[in-house]
Design a protein around this motif. Structure first.
Motif, PDB file in Angstrom:
ATOM      1  N   MET A 165       0.834  -1.204   0.000  1.00  0.00           N
ATOM      2  CA  MET A 165       0.000   0.000   0.000  1.00  0.00           C
ATOM      3  C   MET A 165       0.869   1.255   0.000  1.00  0.00           C
ATOM      4  N   LEU A 166       0.215   2.357  -0.254  1.00  0.00           N
ATOM      5  CA  LEU A 166       0.911   3.645  -0.322  1.00  0.00           C
ATOM      6  C   LEU A 166       0.948   4.276   1.060  1.00  0.00           C
ATOM      7  N   ASN A 167       2.092   4.142   1.729  1.00  0.00           N
ATOM      8  CA  ASN A 167       2.210   4.689   3.076  1.00  0.00           C
ATOM      9  C   ASN A 167       2.449   6.193   3.035  1.00  0.00           C
ATOM     10  N   ASP A 168       2.128   6.857   4.171  1.00  0.00           N
ATOM     11  CA  ASP A 168       2.165   8.321   4.216  1.00  0.00           C
ATOM     12  C   ASP A 168       3.558   8.888   3.962  1.00  0.00           C
ATOM     13  N   ASP A 169       4.589   8.128   4.322  1.00  0.00           N
ATOM     14  CA  ASP A 169       5.935   8.679   4.190  1.00  0.00           C
ATOM     15  C   ASP A 169       6.501   8.532   2.771  1.00  0.00           C
ATOM     16  N   VAL A 170       5.746   7.942   1.885  1.00  0.00           N
ATOM     17  CA  VAL A 170       6.200   7.852   0.488  1.00  0.00           C
ATOM     18  C   VAL A 170       5.790   9.126  -0.235  1.00  0.00           C
ATOM     19  N   GLN A 171       6.748   9.757  -0.886  1.00  0.00           N
ATOM     20  CA  GLN A 171       6.459  10.986  -1.628  1.00  0.00           C
ATOM     21  C   GLN A 171       6.160  10.651  -3.092  1.00  0.00           C
ATOM     22  N   VAL A 172       5.131  11.262  -3.617  1.00  0.00           N
ATOM     23  CA  VAL A 172       4.748  11.010  -5.013  1.00  0.00           C
ATOM     24  C   VAL A 172       5.576  11.889  -5.951  1.00  0.00           C
ATOM     25  N   ILE A 173       6.263  11.218  -6.875  1.00  0.00           N
ATOM     26  CA  ILE A 173       7.006  11.937  -7.925  1.00  0.00           C
ATOM     27  C   ILE A 173       6.289  11.674  -9.240  1.00  0.00           C
ATOM     28  N   SER A 174       5.880  12.716  -9.913  1.00  0.00           N
ATOM     29  CA  SER A 174       5.243  12.567 -11.219  1.00  0.00           C
ATOM     30  C   SER A 174       6.272  12.835 -12.316  1.00  0.00           C
ATOM     31  N   VAL A 175       6.483  11.842 -13.172  1.00  0.00           N
ATOM     32  CA  VAL A 175       7.528  11.970 -14.196  1.00  0.00           C
ATOM     33  C   VAL A 175       6.981  12.471 -15.529  1.00  0.00           C
ATOM     34  N   ASP A 176       5.707  12.850 -15.548  1.00  0.00           N
ATOM     35  CA  ASP A 176       5.151  13.385 -16.806  1.00  0.00           C
ATOM     36  C   ASP A 176       4.012  14.334 -16.493  1.00  0.00           C
ATOM     37  N   ASP A 177       4.358  15.598 -16.284  1.00  0.00           N
ATOM     38  CA  ASP A 177       3.370  16.659 -16.185  1.00  0.00           C
ATOM     39  C   ASP A 177       3.699  17.684 -17.285  1.00  0.00           C
ATOM     40  N   HIS A 178       2.962  18.766 -17.298  1.00  0.00           N
ATOM     41  CA  HIS A 178       3.093  19.706 -18.417  1.00  0.00           C
ATOM     42  C   HIS A 178       2.999  21.129 -17.910  1.00  0.00           C
ATOM     43  N   VAL A 179       3.838  21.983 -18.464  1.00  0.00           N
ATOM     44  CA  VAL A 179       3.750  23.409 -18.169  1.00  0.00           C
ATOM     45  C   VAL A 179       3.243  24.129 -19.420  1.00  0.00           C
ATOM     46  N   VAL A 180       2.280  25.026 -19.213  1.00  0.00           N
ATOM     47  CA  VAL A 180       1.876  25.938 -20.281  1.00  0.00           C
ATOM     48  C   VAL A 180       2.731  27.186 -20.099  1.00  0.00           C
ATOM     49  N   GLU A 181       3.592  27.469 -21.069  1.00  0.00           N
ATOM     50  CA  GLU A 181       4.541  28.553 -20.892  1.00  0.00           C
ATOM     51  C   GLU A 181       3.818  29.901 -20.795  1.00  0.00           C
ATOM     52  N   PRO A 182       4.210  30.732 -19.824  1.00  0.00           N
ATOM     53  CA  PRO A 182       3.662  32.095 -19.780  1.00  0.00           C
ATOM     54  C   PRO A 182       4.089  32.867 -21.037  1.00  0.00           C
ATOM     55  N   PRO A 183       3.384  33.944 -21.368  1.00  0.00           N
ATOM     56  CA  PRO A 183       3.590  34.610 -22.664  1.00  0.00           C
ATOM     57  C   PRO A 183       4.975  35.226 -22.867  1.00  0.00           C
ATOM     58  N   ASN A 184       5.701  35.411 -21.767  1.00  0.00           N
ATOM     59  CA  ASN A 184       6.971  36.141 -21.866  1.00  0.00           C
ATOM     60  C   ASN A 184       8.210  35.256 -21.932  1.00  0.00           C
ATOM     61  N   VAL A 185       8.056  33.932 -21.917  1.00  0.00           N
ATOM     62  CA  VAL A 185       9.221  33.049 -21.794  1.00  0.00           C
ATOM     63  C   VAL A 185      10.305  33.393 -22.812  1.00  0.00           C
ATOM     64  N   TRP A 186       9.930  33.455 -24.088  1.00  0.00           N
ATOM     65  CA  TRP A 186      10.970  33.636 -25.109  1.00  0.00           C
ATOM     66  C   TRP A 186      11.394  35.090 -25.230  1.00  0.00           C
ATOM     67  N   GLN A 187      10.443  36.004 -25.030  1.00  0.00           N
ATOM     68  CA  GLN A 187      10.820  37.412 -25.104  1.00  0.00           C
ATOM     69  C   GLN A 187      11.795  37.764 -23.983  1.00  0.00           C
ATOM     70  N   ASP A 188      11.664  37.103 -22.852  1.00  0.00           N
ATOM     71  CA  ASP A 188      12.567  37.370 -21.724  1.00  0.00           C
ATOM     72  C   ASP A 188      13.939  36.721 -21.903  1.00  0.00           C
ATOM     73  N   HIS A 189      14.016  35.628 -22.660  1.00  0.00           N
ATOM     74  CA  HIS A 189      15.247  34.838 -22.646  1.00  0.00           C
ATOM     75  C   HIS A 189      15.956  34.737 -23.986  1.00  0.00           C
ATOM     76  N   LEU A 190      15.323  35.178 -25.056  1.00  0.00           N
ATOM     77  CA  LEU A 190      16.015  35.143 -26.355  1.00  0.00           C
ATOM     78  C   LEU A 190      17.000  36.300 -26.460  1.00  0.00           C
ATOM     79  N   PRO A 191      18.123  36.095 -27.149  1.00  0.00           N
ATOM     80  CA  PRO A 191      18.985  37.221 -27.493  1.00  0.00           C
ATOM     81  C   PRO A 191      18.197  38.254 -28.302  1.00  0.00           C
TER      82      PRO A 191
END
Lengths: 375, 375
Positions: B1-27
């Motif tokens: 069973m899943l005991n309380d002291d086990v931490q859940v790691i999700s290896v496949d989630d998704h981020v929707v990039e905020p509108p400024n990601v590339w404008q902030d970080h591109l040359p």
């Protein structure tokens, strides 16, 4: 376990047609362009059809060969066991293997008749289908009462002719129809249309299951420069795709007594794919128009049958597949076959399966599906 | 069973990039043609990239929505949970869901950067990759120590640049690389070439696994007129194909410490596909040049990891997969996600799994694979 009184029924074996099948059974006007077995100037047995030579592939007739001698080169009749093409020799090989009865797919026509579908002359092609069916029923199966389940081709490029051919051959004893697993892949309407309804109605009326052999709807998506081991391992995905299309179609709402047998696809993936289809249906049925009365897994269990040669993953999870939905196959004389050890290996594989499930899976599910009682 | 002291790691989630990601970080020289979040004249949030508008698809941000409201229409930021694009809100949503840490795939770039691969200006495309990586590591993950596993893109259309990018980002904390599951499907050399060796060498040297998300190498073969439920149900076949290609390749002979994580592909099919690959290898390895020292199933267990969201078929057959080869995922905020019930449903699904296996599958396998210790 596999008790001695259980008879092994193989739902997916293969016949290599003798050279005279079409010349003996085609109407006179089609003989010249119809398939004709010949020997070419290099001493190889070939098929001449519509003026073009074709070969039987080596992996299609390896029964009895050492695996180190497998290969893709063309093979002649004298390079294969006589049981590949001769019914008396076949019955002897089945006796050696411990197999009571079998259902044979064609070789030269392709699993579902794609050779004829590709023919230039479609009138000839349709005549070739009927000629094969007559040979299969009147010669191959007639010579082996109770041991050969007659499966027929349909001229699937013409759905009305297909329905008529089903009626014709059902009247003379056909027990199954071979049909492409993914018609949309070979330039024809998909299972999501009503295009096939006349054929499906005829099949349902005649109580003939549709057998969909992996590869009959195209080859797996595989890197073209990879080893052939990868392609062979991937063919079962065709059966998975076929299953997903069928349980996400409306076919079985219109034809509630229609049955589909998936040929050579294995069974170990079925628990996963049914769970996945149900999960997807739970989440996405509203906006996709798939808000059906039955869940995909219910549709599967009422209409679809898997089969296996060696599949420990499947045999461990019979309850997740459905003990009434599993059948067995030998694949004689192809390269997945375990001839002459079929019954021995099957017995070992099923040592932990309850007797009543073994009887269903090895014998009675197939007898019911194909209306093929003991002789 | 899943005991309380086990931490859940999700290896496949998704981020929707905020509108400024590339404008902030591109040359500066790339900003004008680089991705820019804008609002169009219909009030919809869009991405402008190389002069063309693009949308975020509705199924990519459904966390918290009723299934009856799922759909394929584009979605704006104010039509999705803030946790899709805001790290503080994301952490709060993870807390609600009982998830300790996650690995996020990109959205606008595609799972593996295919948006940039399709760009006309490949110099811009490569700059966009680095900009995303800098944002992912320096902002998204830096704001959440111990809770975000930094995964990076590579400019896979240029293998030498990809290797250099791996070295650059590994030095600043990257823990994983997203890579297309079937490069041969998207016009690039297959896994059966040595083309990718510089990248694979860099990944191995930096101890960064390659994460291959289903769909990153093309869409499943599906009837175009079928319901979308079928397509969604079939995506796992991409992971099966990827597995078969990899275990039938020579990659892991050349890179014995390279690891591959199959993302969102499920695990219930793994027993079947390993058995099938071994069966095929036994019969066909001689003439196909695949007479390898190790069997395909051994190669899998040493190098490949599956993950699941809900997969009872897989959890029943952990021994046939390998308890060290299974990880868990939530898929937040996509439509397979069970947010906010992830931990509750996972606990129910694993009630019969031994504690030590639960700990590996839910937490420690992922921590080892991604070198991501507890905070």
């Amino acid at each position: 376990m596999l008790n001695d009184d259980v008879q092994v029924i193989s739902v997916d074996d293969h016949v290599v047609e003798p050279p005279n099948v079409w010349q003996d059974h085609l109407p006179a006007k089609f003989k010249e362009n119809g398939p004709r077995g010949e020997r070419d100037d290099q001493g190889r047995d070939i098929w001449m059809f519509e003026g073009t030579p074709r070969f039987n592939g080596g992996l299609g007739a390896v029964a009895g060969k050492d695996r180190k001698d497998y290969g893709l080169d063309p093979v002649s009749y004298d390079g294969m066991r006589r049981g590949c093409y001769d019914i008396e020799a076949r019955l002897a090989d089945m006796d050696i293997d411990g197999v009571e009865a079998e259902l044979c797919f064609p070789t030269f026509p392709g699993f579902a008749g794609n050779t004829f579908y590709a023919a230039a002359d479609k009138e000839l092609a349709t005549a070739c289908v009927s000629a094969y069916n007559d040979w299969m029923i009147d010669e191959w199966c007639a010579a082996a009462p109770g041991r050969q389940i007659p499966m027929v081709l349909v001229p699937f490029w013409d759905v009305e002719s297909s329905a008529q051919e089903v009626q014709r051959v059902a009247a003379k004893g056909a027990k199954a129809i071979t049909f492409p697993e993914a018609p949309h892949n070979i330039g024809l309407p998909s299972f999501h249309t009503t295009h096939w309804d006349p054929l499906f109605a005829a099949a349902q009326d005649a109580d003939l299951p549709l057998c969909m052999h992996f590869g009959s709807g195209g080859t797996p998506n595989v890197a073209p420069d990879g080893p052939f081991t990868a392609a062979i391992a991937l063919f079962g995905l065709n059966s998975q795709q076929c299953t997903v299309e069928l349980v996400n179609s409306r076919i079985f709402e219109r034809f509630p007594r229609l049955k589909v047998a998936l040929s050579e696809g294995g069974i170990g993936w079925i628990p996963y794919i049914l769970e996945r289809c149900d999960y997807t249906w739970e989440r996405h049925r509203y906006y996709t128009g798939m808000d059906t009365a039955k869940r995909p897994s219910e549709i599967f269990r009422e209409h679809i049958y898997g089969c296996f040669i060696a599949d420990d993953a499947g045999l461990r999870n019979i309850d997740l597949i459905g003990e009434d939905n599993i059948t067995f196959e030998c694949d004689y004389p192809h390269s997945d076959s375990n001839w002459p050890h079929t019954r021995k290996m099957l017995g070992e594989a099923m040592v932990n399966v309850p007797d009543d499930q073994v009887r269903k899976i090895v014998e009675t599910n197939a007898r019911k599906l194909f209306n093929f009682p003991r002789r």
